[in-house]
Design an enzyme around this catalytic site. Sequence first.
Site, short mmCIF file in Angstrom:
data_model
loop_
_atom_site.label_atom_id
_atom_site.label_comp_id
_atom_site.label_asym_id
_atom_site.label_seq_id
_atom_site.Cartn_x
_atom_site.Cartn_y
_atom_site.Cartn_z
N TYR A 37 0.65 -1.18 -0.15
CA TYR A 37 -0.14 -0.03 -0.06
C TYR A 37 0.89 1.46 0.02
CZ TYR A 37 -3.67 -3.18 1.45
OH TYR A 37 -4.70 -4.43 1.54
N HIS A 104 -0.22 -12.01 1.43
CA HIS A 104 -1.08 -11.31 0.60
C HIS A 104 -1.97 -11.82 -0.52
CE1 HIS A 104 -1.78 -6.64 -0.35
NE2 HIS A 104 -2.92 -7.24 -0.28
N PRO A 184 -15.99 -4.95 2.37
CA PRO A 184 -17.45 -5.38 2.76
C PRO A 184 -18.73 -4.21 1.93
CG PRO A 184 -16.41 -4.27 4.50
CD PRO A 184 -15.44 -4.65 3.39
N GLY A 186 -18.21 -2.96 -1.12
CA GLY A 186 -18.06 -3.33 -2.62
C GLY A 186 -17.30 -2.03 -3.07
N ARG A 187 -15.95 -1.77 -2.40
CA ARG A 187 -15.16 -0.73 -3.04
C ARG A 187 -15.89 0.44 -2.82
NH1 ARG A 187 -10.23 -3.27 -2.99
NH2 ARG A 187 -10.47 -5.31 -4.29
N PHE A 189 -18.95 1.21 -3.55
CA PHE A 189 -20.27 1.32 -4.46
C PHE A 189 -21.64 0.91 -3.42
CE2 PHE A 189 -22.97 -0.35 -7.74
CZ PHE A 189 -23.22 0.85 -8.50
#
Length: 307
Positions: A37, A104, A184, A186-187, A189
């Site tokens: 990241y 990962h 959780p 959905g990015r 959305f």
Amino acid sequence: MGMSAFYGDPADEREAIATIHRALEIGVTLLDTAEMYGPHTNERLLGKALAGRREQAVVATKFGIYLDGEGGRNIDSRPERVRQAIDGSLQRLGLDHVDLYFQHRVDPAVPIEETVGALAELVQAGKVRHLGLSEASAETIRRAHAVHPITALQTEYSIWERSLETEILPTLRELGIGLVAYSPLGRGFLSGRFDSPDELDEGDFRKVAQPRLTAENLEQNRRIVARLGEIADERGITKAQLALAWVLAQGDDVVPIPGTTRRARLEENAAAVDVGLGAEELNRIAAELPAVAGERYTAQGMASVDG
């Protein structure tokens, strides 16, 4: 992740640190990062935020994906790389150990037994308390767990991504392994944060790497969010809270890790623990939400999951 990478420009550092501090204040103690990241910048940010507060947090980080100088994405879980990776993460975090260390992505070139054997050495050395996998298949989980106990699997799980329920989740429960559910919302959305990828910043990977947000799938998936909103309105809660309450209702062994960069969103998300969904409501959601359209990653991304 979103504080440092992949969602456009990095978040304001002052607000990001304040958000981490607020999380600890209200009892959100599992803080999840990874060496990729940034790369590296998110671990440094978390290390700065944890100065003087280490005892309040359960710190998880991940190894096994690294970005080369040209931005290429590489997977490497050789034992020597495992040992190198933990030392780098501990230095950036300013810690002498991490509580949970995830692979990962499964490395197809290295037997999982070799990787977990190296991880077990890190536990013995006191650098790591517990081991985790991410996006691993049921078979890989069993092989890894036979070498050293695996504490948690981190995999995408949400109201619109339930593929692990067939084989992986039963395997976790058989072996006593917890599930850390990433994405959780959905990015973002499912929370209504955006309606189209056109609304996102340049450089946001969701504009190009999320098939569920492409033109041929977007309209169908908007129907999921719309129905989610109608049900949430009946309860007097937000779409994000309903989506998180659904994940929380799947079992005490399931822990969602919604990402955010601001205190207001953090507090909204954390309030989901007080929603509580009963069997009737869960059945209603299952019956009334439209089916999801599209894969969760592009073909390249899907090749690295369920390894």
